[in-house]
Enzyme design. Sequence first.
Site, PDB file in Angstrom:
ATOM      1  N   HIS A 178       0.955  -1.316  -0.012  1.00  0.00           N
ATOM      2  CA  HIS A 178      -0.173  -0.175  -0.064  1.00  0.00           C
ATOM      3  C   HIS A 178       0.852   1.198   0.050  1.00  0.00           C
ATOM      4  O   HIS A 178       1.840   0.929   0.705  1.00  0.00           O
ATOM      5  CB  HIS A 178      -0.801  -0.019   1.244  1.00  0.00           C
ATOM      6  N   ASP A 301     -11.412   1.357  -1.072  1.00  0.00           N
ATOM      7  CA  ASP A 301     -10.534   2.349  -0.136  1.00  0.00           C
ATOM      8  C   ASP A 301     -11.423   2.944   0.788  1.00  0.00           C
ATOM      9  O   ASP A 301     -11.379   4.068   0.899  1.00  0.00           O
ATOM     10  CB  ASP A 301      -9.774   3.326  -0.848  1.00  0.00           C
TER      11      ASP A 301
HETATM   12 MN    MN Z   1      -5.854   2.525   0.672  1.00  0.00          MN
END
Ligand code: MN
Length: 346
Positions: A178, A301
Amino acid sequence: MRLIATEEAWSIPEVAAELKKVAHGPSQSLDKPLVKGVYDVEPGHPGYDAYPFLDGLLDAEDTRLKQMDQYGVAMHLLALTAPGVQMFDADTAHELAVLANDRLAELTHKYPKRFAGLASFAPHSPKRAAREMERAINELGLNGFMINSHTHGEYLDDPKFWPILEAAEALDAPIYIHPRPLPASAIGPYLEHELWAGIWGYAAETGLHGLRLIASGVLDRFPRLRIVLGHLGEGLPYFVYRIDYMSRLLRQIGSHKPYELDPSEYLRRNFLVTTSGMNHHPPLQLCVDVLGADRVMWAIDYPYQQTPECVEFMDTAPLSDEDRAQIYAHNAERAFGIAAPAAAAS
Ligand code: MN
């Protein structure tokens, strides 16, 4: 159609409290602007105060589940939100990762059809990290790992981190890389005009991390290692022709140590990508063309991105229903060992 979202941010109060200390303290961490924005929201702060990210991060069972129901999202694959634990010292990072993994496992066990989880680890001490990775999969039943790119400016291709790669490969569990802000050595030109975060810097940083794993040859040593990149591959699928072309040249003239495959072949063998933050059909189509529909996974997200937009993006994508079902769920079921609905426990 089952919808599994694969880059879903979440946190626990203990980690939030540590990050709030960072926001108030003397830390010069490059994560500080992000941390201040999310954990130290004050009235009048320009921007972030309009978005109650922290509430969304700390909540799993209330608003999150309701919103999942509202938009038909079956499951969130949760992970401790960026910057995770890597900015802390080794012991603090390890303790917080263990605590977060325990809490995450409680959630996935309480809601086996609604939540799966990516475990955290503290890369600072790779052998201790590898033991925690083993515990997270074999004892806690979590589904893979998330790392927030570099750790104090160092990347996973560095031999010191190989115990981590070895553990992930042996456990057959993917590492999701990430984004986080670039290291001090690289962030300078990104600071002016606020380019260090999602607008460009995160992709530059995380795409670089993926490319380092390829160009270092480390994937010859760990051929079954699986790496997940968000944001439709952080630019790598778009650039793959040029990366292949240049890597052949660099190997020919001896600037790269030889490695067995072309970069595009590692991308198709070792990498999966998710749609996080990239609700745009052209790059989605490009990833399907370059990597195959079996290497692309849907993501929201949450809470940073809005669920309805992400659902609409995928519902309207110009794909066959078979490819859509792969991207919405089946690839994630395979990649993360998530039980298909019929086989799931109640
Ligand atoms: Mn993210």
